[in-house]
Design an enzyme around this catalytic site. Structure first.
Site, PDB file in Angstrom:
ATOM      1  N   ASP A  46      57.489 -63.341  43.867  1.00 21.32           N
ATOM      2  CA  ASP A  46      58.063 -62.123  45.179  1.00 21.32           C
ATOM      3  C   ASP A  46      56.406 -63.055  46.260  1.00 21.32           C
ATOM      4  OD1 ASP A  46      54.607 -61.937  43.931  1.00 21.32           O
ATOM      5  OD2 ASP A  46      54.675 -60.076  44.226  1.00 21.32           O
ATOM      6  N   SER A  47      55.938 -64.011  46.269  1.00 22.54           N
ATOM      7  CA  SER A  47      55.378 -64.739  47.208  1.00 22.54           C
ATOM      8  C   SER A  47      56.309 -65.195  48.508  1.00 22.54           C
ATOM      9  CB  SER A  47      55.247 -66.219  46.756  1.00 22.54           C
ATOM     10  OG  SER A  47      56.073 -67.329  46.201  1.00 22.54           O
ATOM     11  N   ASP A  85      59.618 -62.340  39.159  1.00 24.10           N
ATOM     12  CA  ASP A  85      58.452 -61.328  39.164  1.00 24.10           C
ATOM     13  C   ASP A  85      59.015 -60.405  39.451  1.00 24.10           C
ATOM     14  OD1 ASP A  85      56.517 -62.667  39.100  1.00 24.10           O
ATOM     15  OD2 ASP A  85      56.542 -63.472  41.877  1.00 24.10           O
ATOM     16  N   LYS A 114      57.853 -61.578  34.916  1.00 23.59           N
ATOM     17  CA  LYS A 114      56.389 -61.995  35.284  1.00 23.59           C
ATOM     18  C   LYS A 114      56.182 -60.414  35.910  1.00 23.59           C
ATOM     19  CE  LYS A 114      54.475 -65.438  38.741  1.00 23.59           C
ATOM     20  NZ  LYS A 114      53.904 -64.443  39.033  1.00 23.59           N
ATOM     21  N   GLU A 116      51.525 -58.948  37.129  1.00 24.02           N
ATOM     22  CA  GLU A 116      50.738 -59.450  36.901  1.00 24.02           C
ATOM     23  C   GLU A 116      49.616 -58.841  36.493  1.00 24.02           C
ATOM     24  OE1 GLU A 116      49.519 -59.314  41.818  1.00 24.02           O
ATOM     25  OE2 GLU A 116      51.440 -60.764  41.737  1.00 24.02           O
ATOM     26  N   GLU A 183      46.577 -68.128  38.271  1.00 24.90           N
ATOM     27  CA  GLU A 183      45.842 -68.535  39.774  1.00 24.90           C
ATOM     28  C   GLU A 183      44.300 -68.332  39.906  1.00 24.90           C
ATOM     29  OE1 GLU A 183      48.734 -66.265  42.270  1.00 24.90           O
ATOM     30  OE2 GLU A 183      47.953 -67.246  44.158  1.00 24.90           O
TER      31      GLU A 183
HETATM   32  O1  KIV Z   1      54.916 -64.823  43.761  1.00 22.82           O
HETATM   33  C1  KIV Z   1      54.439 -66.325  43.355  1.00 22.82           C
HETATM   34  O2  KIV Z   1      55.180 -67.165  43.796  1.00 22.82           O
HETATM   35  C2  KIV Z   1      54.170 -66.789  42.200  1.00 22.82           C
HETATM   36  C3  KIV Z   1      53.414 -67.779  41.723  1.00 22.82           C
HETATM   37  C4  KIV Z   1      51.957 -68.289  43.092  1.00 22.82           C
HETATM   38  C5  KIV Z   1      52.720 -68.107  40.081  1.00 22.82           C
HETATM   39  O3  KIV Z   1      52.935 -65.915  41.561  1.00 22.82           O
END
Ligand code: KIV
Length: 266
Positions: A46-47, A85, A114, A116, A183
């Protein structure tokens, strides 16, 4: 194309001490380059909210957008394990998480999601993994909690928060998580977590003791606006193409040259 990378491949890599190279990608073109450069796992992070959409955090990213980008990445590659994500507010309850993870897998083609969070996510991880949704947990600096954390800061520096991260990692593995991203934590803590868990631990700003590394594509290509994160390296500087830069990253992770001491936190 050689064999697909699966969670069993990654487990074997951890057992044999082979490092795992993970990179973010957000579309088919970069997914194709990442695959031919030998990336083991592609993360549709989600970056993308920051590096693609231009937001100042990952919070505005929607499930719809994650599905859209994951599907594009899926069309561009077939060998790497594909992780997507779960964006902010998409996994508030186990039921909501299951609906949204289902979309990322069915419509996006993700092999794993993934999410958080620590202790508060244990029930959700159990709910998903009991229903055939592979989960990668994410501890340490949690970009979706940026307003609670008060900034992008190294986590786990005092003994209390280090212990919490270690305990959360155990709980998430116990709940069924099959991979963990750590992280921005001190190198010693990340090494301890990696040694304590059976599942692969992938670090970003977490030092040399992890089972693998992940970087944000735009950071390692030097195209993220502003100052690059200190834990990243610009891999294109000495290369002639994006594919060569990604290959240099993969090789540096596989042979343990990246991260180096200057990319680690004490
Ligand atoms: O969103 C993302 O790119 C991430 C990485 C920084 C691990 O979660």
């Amino acid at each position: 194309m050689k064999n697909k990378i699966t969670l069993s491949t990654l487990e074997r890599m951890k057992e044999s001490g082979e490092k795992i190279a993970v990179l973010t990608a957000y579309d088919a073109g970069f997914a194709r380059l990442a695959e031919s450069a030998g990336v083991d796992v592609i993360l549709v992070g989600d970056s993308l909210g920051m590096v693609v959409q231009g937001h100042d955090s990952t919070l505005p990213v929607t499930v719809e957008e994650m599905v859209y980008h994951t599907a594009m990445v899926n069309r561009g590659c077939s060998k790497p394990l594909l992780v997507a994500d779960m964006p902010f507010m998409s996994h508030g309850t186990p039921r909501q998480a299951l609906d949204n993870a289902g979309r990322l897998m069915k419509e996006g083609g993700a092999h794993m999601v993934k999410l958080e969070g620590g202790h508060a996510q244990v029930e959700t991880v159990r709910h998903l993994t009991a229903r055939a949704v592979p989960v990668c947990a994410h501890l340490g600096l949690l970009p979706q909690s940026i307003h609670q954390l008060g900034g992008y800061k190294v986590q786990g520096r005092d003994s209390h928060s280090a212990e919490r991260i270690l305990n959360d990692a155990h709980e998430l593995q116990q709940a069924g998580a099959q991979m963990l991203v750590l992280e921005c934590v001190p190198e010693l803590l990340a090494r301890e977590v990696s040694l304590a868990l059976d599942i692969p631990v992938i670090g970003i700003g977490a030092g040399r003791g992890c089972d693998g590394q992940v970087l944000v594509l735009h950071d390692m290509l030097g195209i993220t606006p502003g100052k690059a994160p200190s834990f990243s390296r610009n891999f294109i500087e000495k290369e002639n193409s994006i594919e060569d830069a990604i290959r240099a990253y993969v090789e540096a992770v596989h042979n343990g040259e990246f991260p180096a001491e200057e990319h680690c936190f004490k």
